[in-house]
Design an enzyme around this catalytic site. Structure first.
Site, PDB file in Angstrom:
ATOM      1  N   ASN A   1       5.499 131.331  45.692  1.00 48.87           N
ATOM      2  CA  ASN A   1       6.107 130.021  45.892  1.00 48.87           C
ATOM      3  C   ASN A   1       6.050 129.746  47.393  1.00 48.87           C
ATOM      4  O   ASN A   1       6.900 130.204  48.145  1.00 48.87           O
ATOM      5  CB  ASN A   1       7.542 130.057  45.382  1.00 48.87           C
ATOM      6  CG  ASN A   1       8.261 128.734  45.577  1.00 48.87           C
ATOM      7  OD1 ASN A   1       7.704 127.789  46.154  1.00 48.87           O
ATOM      8  ND2 ASN A   1       9.489 128.659  45.119  1.00 48.87           N
TER       9      ASN A   1
ATOM     10  N   ARG B   1       3.648 128.378  42.164  1.00 49.33           N
ATOM     11  CA  ARG B   1       4.499 127.222  41.908  1.00 49.33           C
ATOM     12  C   ARG B   1       3.924 126.050  42.694  1.00 49.33           C
ATOM     13  O   ARG B   1       3.703 126.153  43.905  1.00 49.33           O
ATOM     14  CB  ARG B   1       5.917 127.507  42.377  1.00 49.33           C
ATOM     15  CG  ARG B   1       6.792 126.289  42.220  1.00 49.33           C
ATOM     16  CD  ARG B   1       8.092 126.431  42.948  1.00 49.33           C
ATOM     17  NE  ARG B   1       8.896 125.239  42.730  1.00 49.33           N
ATOM     18  CZ  ARG B   1       9.779 124.785  43.617  1.00 49.33           C
ATOM     19  NH1 ARG B   1       9.945 125.410  44.761  1.00 49.33           N
ATOM     20  NH2 ARG B   1      10.470 123.714  43.354  1.00 49.33           N
TER      21      ARG B   1
ATOM     22  N   HIS C   1      12.111 120.583  38.617  1.00 49.89           N
ATOM     23  CA  HIS C   1      12.781 121.731  37.967  1.00 49.89           C
ATOM     24  C   HIS C   1      12.234 121.949  36.551  1.00 49.89           C
ATOM     25  O   HIS C   1      12.905 122.563  35.717  1.00 49.89           O
ATOM     26  CB  HIS C   1      14.307 121.515  37.832  1.00 49.89           C
ATOM     27  CG  HIS C   1      15.069 121.576  39.120  1.00 49.89           C
ATOM     28  ND1 HIS C   1      16.154 120.769  39.357  1.00 49.89           N
ATOM     29  CD2 HIS C   1      14.931 122.355  40.223  1.00 49.89           C
ATOM     30  CE1 HIS C   1      16.656 121.034  40.561  1.00 49.89           C
ATOM     31  NE2 HIS C   1      15.925 121.983  41.108  1.00 49.89           N
TER      32      HIS C   1
ATOM     33  N   GLY D   1      21.885 123.913  41.129  1.00 47.22           N
ATOM     34  CA  GLY D   1      21.741 124.872  42.236  1.00 47.22           C
ATOM     35  C   GLY D   1      21.952 124.099  43.516  1.00 47.22           C
ATOM     36  O   GLY D   1      22.829 123.233  43.580  1.00 47.22           O
TER      37      GLY D   1
ATOM     38  N   GLY E   1      19.541 122.137  44.667  1.00 47.45           N
ATOM     39  CA  GLY E   1      19.065 120.904  44.037  1.00 47.45           C
ATOM     40  C   GLY E   1      19.614 120.891  42.622  1.00 47.45           C
ATOM     41  O   GLY E   1      19.815 121.956  42.030  1.00 47.45           O
TER      42      GLY E   1
ATOM     43  N   ARG F   1      21.695 116.332  48.953  1.00 52.64           N
ATOM     44  CA  ARG F   1      21.101 115.049  48.561  1.00 52.64           C
ATOM     45  C   ARG F   1      22.150 114.159  47.906  1.00 52.64           C
ATOM     46  O   ARG F   1      23.003 114.648  47.159  1.00 52.64           O
ATOM     47  CB  ARG F   1      19.935 115.254  47.591  1.00 52.64           C
ATOM     48  CG  ARG F   1      18.789 116.043  48.177  1.00 52.64           C
ATOM     49  CD  ARG F   1      17.596 116.029  47.215  1.00 52.64           C
ATOM     50  NE  ARG F   1      16.593 117.000  47.601  1.00 52.64           N
ATOM     51  CZ  ARG F   1      16.248 118.070  46.881  1.00 52.64           C
ATOM     52  NH1 ARG F   1      16.807 118.296  45.703  1.00 52.64           N
ATOM     53  NH2 ARG F   1      15.329 118.897  47.323  1.00 52.64           N
TER      54      ARG F   1
ATOM     55  N   ASP G   1      27.518 124.249  50.244  1.00 57.65           N
ATOM     56  CA  ASP G   1      27.596 125.429  49.391  1.00 57.65           C
ATOM     57  C   ASP G   1      28.840 125.372  48.505  1.00 57.65           C
ATOM     58  O   ASP G   1      29.965 125.294  48.999  1.00 57.65           O
ATOM     59  CB  ASP G   1      27.649 126.676  50.285  1.00 57.65           C
ATOM     60  CG  ASP G   1      27.528 127.944  49.492  1.00 57.65           C
ATOM     61  OD1 ASP G   1      26.394 128.433  49.325  1.00 57.65           O
ATOM     62  OD2 ASP G   1      28.569 128.446  49.009  1.00 57.65           O
TER      63      ASP G   1
ATOM     64  N   GLY H   1      22.465 128.413  40.285  1.00 54.33           N
ATOM     65  CA  GLY H   1      23.541 129.141  40.976  1.00 54.33           C
ATOM     66  C   GLY H   1      24.921 128.614  40.652  1.00 54.33           C
ATOM     67  O   GLY H   1      25.848 129.387  40.396  1.00 54.33           O
TER      68      GLY H   1
ATOM     69  N   GLY I   1      25.651 126.375  38.026  1.00 54.43           N
ATOM     70  CA  GLY I   1      25.803 126.340  36.559  1.00 54.43           C
ATOM     71  C   GLY I   1      26.109 127.707  35.970  1.00 54.43           C
ATOM     72  O   GLY I   1      26.867 127.825  35.009  1.00 54.43           O
ATOM     73  N   GLU I   2      25.525 128.767  36.567  1.00 56.02           N
ATOM     74  CA  GLU I   2      25.719 130.106  36.006  1.00 56.02           C
ATOM     75  C   GLU I   2      27.001 130.773  36.491  1.00 56.02           C
ATOM     76  O   GLU I   2      27.494 131.705  35.861  1.00 56.02           O
ATOM     77  CB  GLU I   2      24.515 131.005  36.370  1.00 56.02           C
ATOM     78  CG  GLU I   2      23.232 130.594  35.666  1.00 56.02           C
ATOM     79  CD  GLU I   2      22.005 131.300  36.214  1.00 56.02           C
ATOM     80  OE1 GLU I   2      22.099 132.462  36.623  1.00 56.02           O
ATOM     81  OE2 GLU I   2      20.941 130.653  36.236  1.00 56.02           O
TER      82      GLU I   2
ATOM     83  N   GLU J   1      12.723 131.071  36.706  1.00 57.42           N
ATOM     84  CA  GLU J   1      11.487 130.311  36.884  1.00 57.42           C
ATOM     85  C   GLU J   1      10.305 131.236  37.167  1.00 57.42           C
ATOM     86  O   GLU J   1       9.182 130.978  36.718  1.00 57.42           O
ATOM     87  CB  GLU J   1      11.662 129.315  38.044  1.00 57.42           C
ATOM     88  CG  GLU J   1      12.565 128.161  37.675  1.00 57.42           C
ATOM     89  CD  GLU J   1      13.199 127.482  38.886  1.00 57.42           C
ATOM     90  OE1 GLU J   1      14.160 128.036  39.455  1.00 57.42           O
ATOM     91  OE2 GLU J   1      12.724 126.405  39.264  1.00 57.42           O
TER      92      GLU J   1
HETATM   93  P1  ADP Z   1      18.547 127.132  44.831  1.00 57.52           P
HETATM   94  O1  ADP Z   1      18.532 125.751  44.273  1.00 57.52           O
HETATM   95  O2  ADP Z   1      18.334 127.182  46.303  1.00 57.52           O
HETATM   96  O3  ADP Z   1      17.763 128.140  44.024  1.00 57.52           O
HETATM   97  P2  ADP Z   1      20.848 128.425  43.630  1.00 57.52           P
HETATM   98  O4  ADP Z   1      20.410 128.144  42.235  1.00 57.52           O
HETATM   99  O5  ADP Z   1      20.870 129.845  44.093  1.00 57.52           O
HETATM  100  O6  ADP Z   1      20.086 127.550  44.695  1.00 57.52           O
HETATM  101  O7  ADP Z   1      22.325 127.806  43.768  1.00 57.52           O
HETATM  102  C1  ADP Z   1      23.004 127.807  44.979  1.00 57.52           C
HETATM  103  C2  ADP Z   1      24.399 127.253  44.732  1.00 57.52           C
HETATM  104  O8  ADP Z   1      25.070 128.086  43.772  1.00 57.52           O
HETATM  105  C3  ADP Z   1      25.268 127.201  45.989  1.00 57.52           C
HETATM  106  O9  ADP Z   1      25.979 125.973  46.041  1.00 57.52           O
HETATM  107  C4  ADP Z   1      26.214 128.362  45.751  1.00 57.52           C
HETATM  108  O10 ADP Z   1      27.455 128.185  46.410  1.00 57.52           O
HETATM  109  C5  ADP Z   1      26.387 128.301  44.258  1.00 57.52           C
HETATM  110  N1  ADP Z   1      26.947 129.550  43.743  1.00 57.52           N
HETATM  111  C6  ADP Z   1      26.369 130.770  43.681  1.00 57.52           C
HETATM  112  N2  ADP Z   1      27.250 131.698  43.217  1.00 57.52           N
HETATM  113  C7  ADP Z   1      28.425 131.042  43.010  1.00 57.52           C
HETATM  114  C8  ADP Z   1      29.725 131.430  42.550  1.00 57.52           C
HETATM  115  N3  ADP Z   1      29.993 132.686  42.218  1.00 57.52           N
HETATM  116  N4  ADP Z   1      30.676 130.479  42.446  1.00 57.52           N
HETATM  117  C9  ADP Z   1      30.416 129.196  42.781  1.00 57.52           C
HETATM  118  N5  ADP Z   1      29.217 128.765  43.224  1.00 57.52           N
HETATM  119  C10 ADP Z   1      28.237 129.674  43.342  1.00 57.52           C
END
Ligand code: ADP
Length: 409
Positions: free
Chosen positions: A7, A85, A174, A204, A206, A235, A277, A325, A327-328, A379
Site C-alpha cells: 500500500n 492497493r 473503502h 476509522g 476515514g 474531514r 483521535d 478502529g 467501529g471495532e 483489507e
Molecule cells: P485508519 O483509518 O487510519 O486505518 P483505524 O481504523 O486504525 O484508522 O482507526 C483509528 C481510530 O480508531 C482513531 O480515532 C482511534 O482513536 C480509534 N480507536 C482505536 N482504538 C480505540 C479504542 N479502544 N477506543 C476508542 N477508539 C479507538
C-alpha cells in the site's frame, strides 16, 4: 500461497506478507517519512518488533530495503504474487485486475480523480515490477466494489454533462473493507448468502458506510472523493457547498485552501479543537471537555443518520455492522449510534457491546432482526486473497479474461 501486499502512499509504504489461504501474517511493516532524514522501516515478525533508519530514503530505496528485509527473513522466495492497493479506479474497474500495460494506463487516466493517491500507487507498482520481474502483480481498487451502485445512488443532481464530460459522480471508497466485512458478516451472523441486506459502517480515521444487498454495494456515503459523507477524524463529511465560497471570501483565500481545511482540520478535530483521535476525545469527554463530548455526539448523530439513509437504499435491513478502529473498539460510540436507531428496531445489549459482541459471534443487540454487530476488517487479507485467486489463474495468454477476477469496464 504467500502474497506481498503493498500500500504505497505519498510518503509511506505499508507492506505485509500474508498466507492468503489462512490469513497468517509472516511479516508486516511500514516504511514511513519517506524522502525525509527521519525515514524509517518499522516491521513486525510474530511478537518481534523493530525499527531501522532508512537515512532519507525515498520510495525506491525503501522498497529495496523491504526486499532486503524479506530476503534476510527467508520469505522473499516464498512470495507467489504481489497485491497493490490502488485508491481510485474511477468507473474503469469493477474488480481486482492482473496488472498489464493497459491496466497501468487506465490507472494513470484516473489520476485527476485521485491526484494524491494514484501517483504513489503507480510508483509502487513500477518499482515492484522492477524488483520482482517474474511475479504476477494485481491491482485491488478501493472504488471497485461500489461499481454496482445504481444511477440513483451514484449521480449527483448537477448538470448531466458534469457526469458525462467530467466524470463527476459518487465512486465511494473503502470498498475492499466493505466487501470483506460484508462477506464475513454473512458467515459470522448466519445470514442468507443469496438474500441479505447489510449496512457496513467502516469507522476509522476515514469513515464511510455502505449498503450491501446480496453481496453488491447499492450505495455508499463517500463520493467523488473521500471528503463526502459522514463526519470523520479530520474531514467534514457532507456540507452545504456554499460554505466553500462563503469561507473563501471570509478568509480571502482560494477554494483549494478551504478544501484543505475541510479535509485536514474539520470533522472531530474541527469541532473539538483538540484531536482527531476518538480515544483521546473519549478520555477528554470523560473529564468534562465539552467540545470533545460535542464532537463525539455529532459524530454518532451523523453516522446514525447515514445508516438510516442506507436502510432506504436497501429497502430493509438485516444487520448494521461496525468495523475499523472506532467501529471495532469504541463501545460508547456504538452504543450511541445503536440507540439513535432504536426506532428501526435495534435494541442494544449493553453487556455484549461492552465485550465487542465476542460471546455472540459479533452481535451487540438483543434484537436479531435487525441486529447490530462488530466484525473486524482485514483489507490486507482481502487484497492477498484476490491476488492469490488471480495469480493462480494467471497465464500470459489469458490475462484479459480471468475467472473470478474483475473486468475493465
Ligand atoms: P485508519 O483509518 O487510519 O486505518 P483505524 O481504523 O486504525 O484508522 O482507526 C483509528 C481510530 O480508531 C482513531 O480515532 C482511534 O482513536 C480509534 N480507536 C482505536 N482504538 C480505540 C479504542 N479502544 N477506543 C476508542 N477508539 C479507538
Amino acid at each position: 500461497m504467500n502474497v506481498l501486499v503493498l500500500n504505497c502512499g505519498s510518503s509511506s509504504a505499508k507492506f505485509a506478507v500474508i498466507d492468503a489461504s489462512n490469513g497468517h501474517e509472516l511479516v508486516s511493516g511500514i516504511a514511513q517519512r519517506l524522502g525525509s532524514p527521519q525515514a524509517t522501516l518499522d516491521f513486525k515478525v510474530e511478537a518481534h518488533k523493530e525499527s531501522r533508519l532508512l537515512h532519507g530514503a525515498a520510495h525506491e530505496q525503501a522498497l529495496r530495503a523491504v526486499v532486503a528485509l524479506l530476503e534476510e527473513l527467508g520469505v522473499a522466495n516464498q512470495i507467489a504474487g504481489i497485491g497493490h492497493r490502488v485508491v481510485h479506479g474511477g468507473a474503469k474497474f469493477s474488480g481486482s485486475m492482473p496488472i498489464t500495460a493497459e491496466v497501468v494506463a487506465k490507472i494513470e487516466e484516473c489520476i485527476p480523480l485521485g491526484p494524491l493517491h494514484n501517483p504513489a500507487n503507480l510508483l509502487g507498482i513500477k518499482i515492484s515490477q522492477e524488483l520482482f520481474p517474474g511475479l504476477p502483480q494485481v491491482a485491488v481498487f478501493d472504488t471497485a466494489f461500489h461499481q454496482t451502485m445504481p444511477p440513483r445512488a451514484y449521480l449527483y443532481a448537477v448538470p448531466y454533462e458534469w457526469f458525462t464530460k467530467h466524470e463527476v459522480r459518487r465512486y465511494g471508497f473503502h470498498g475492499t473493507s466493505h466487501r470483506y466485512v460484508s462477506q464475513q458478516a454473512v458467515k459470522q451472523l448466519g445470514l442468507d448468502p443469496e438474500d441479505h441486506a447489510i449496512v457496513t459502517a467502516h469507522l476509522g480515521n476515514g469513515c464511510s458506510l455502505a449498503a450491501v444487498r446480496n453481496g453488491h454495494s447499492m450505495d455508499t456515503t463517500m463520493g467523488l472523493t473521500p471528503v463526502d459523507g459522514v463526519v470523520m477524524g479530520t474531514r467534514s463529511g457532507s456540507i452545504d457547498p456554499s460554505i466553500i465560497s462563503h469561507m473563501k471570501k471570509a478568509l480571502n483565500c482560494s477554494a483549494e485552501q478551504v478544501m484543505d481545511v475541510l479535509n485536514k482540520q474539520s470533522g472531530l478535530v474541527g469541532i473539538s479543537g483538540l484531536s482527531n483521535d476518538m480515544r483521546t476525545l473519549q478520555e477528554a469527554a470523560a473529564t468534562g471537555h465539552e467540545r470533545a463530548a460535542l464532537a463525539i455526539e455529532k459524530f454518532c448523530y451523523s453516522v446514525a443518520k447515514a445508516a438510516a439513509s442506507m436502510f432506504v437504499s436497501l429497502g430493509r435491513v438485516d444487520a448494521l455492522v461496525f468495523t475499523g478502529g472506532i467501529g471495532e473498539n469504541a463501545v460508547n460510540v456504538r452504543a450511541q449510534i445503536v440507540e439513535l436507531l432504536g426506532f428501526a428496531g435495534f435494541s442494544l445489549d449493553a453487556h455484549a457491546n461492552a465485550f465487542h459482541g465476542k460471546a455472540l459471534r459479533g452481535r451487540i443487540t438483543r434484537s436479531t432482526s435487525p441486529m447490530a454487530a462488530v466484525v473486524a476488517t482485514n483489507e490486507e487479507l482481502m487484497i492477498a486473497m484476490d491476488t492469490a485467486e488471480i495469480a493462480t489463474a494467471h497465464l500470459p495468454s489469458n490475462v484479459e479474461r480471468l475467472p473470478g477476477s474483475g473486468r475493465a469496464a
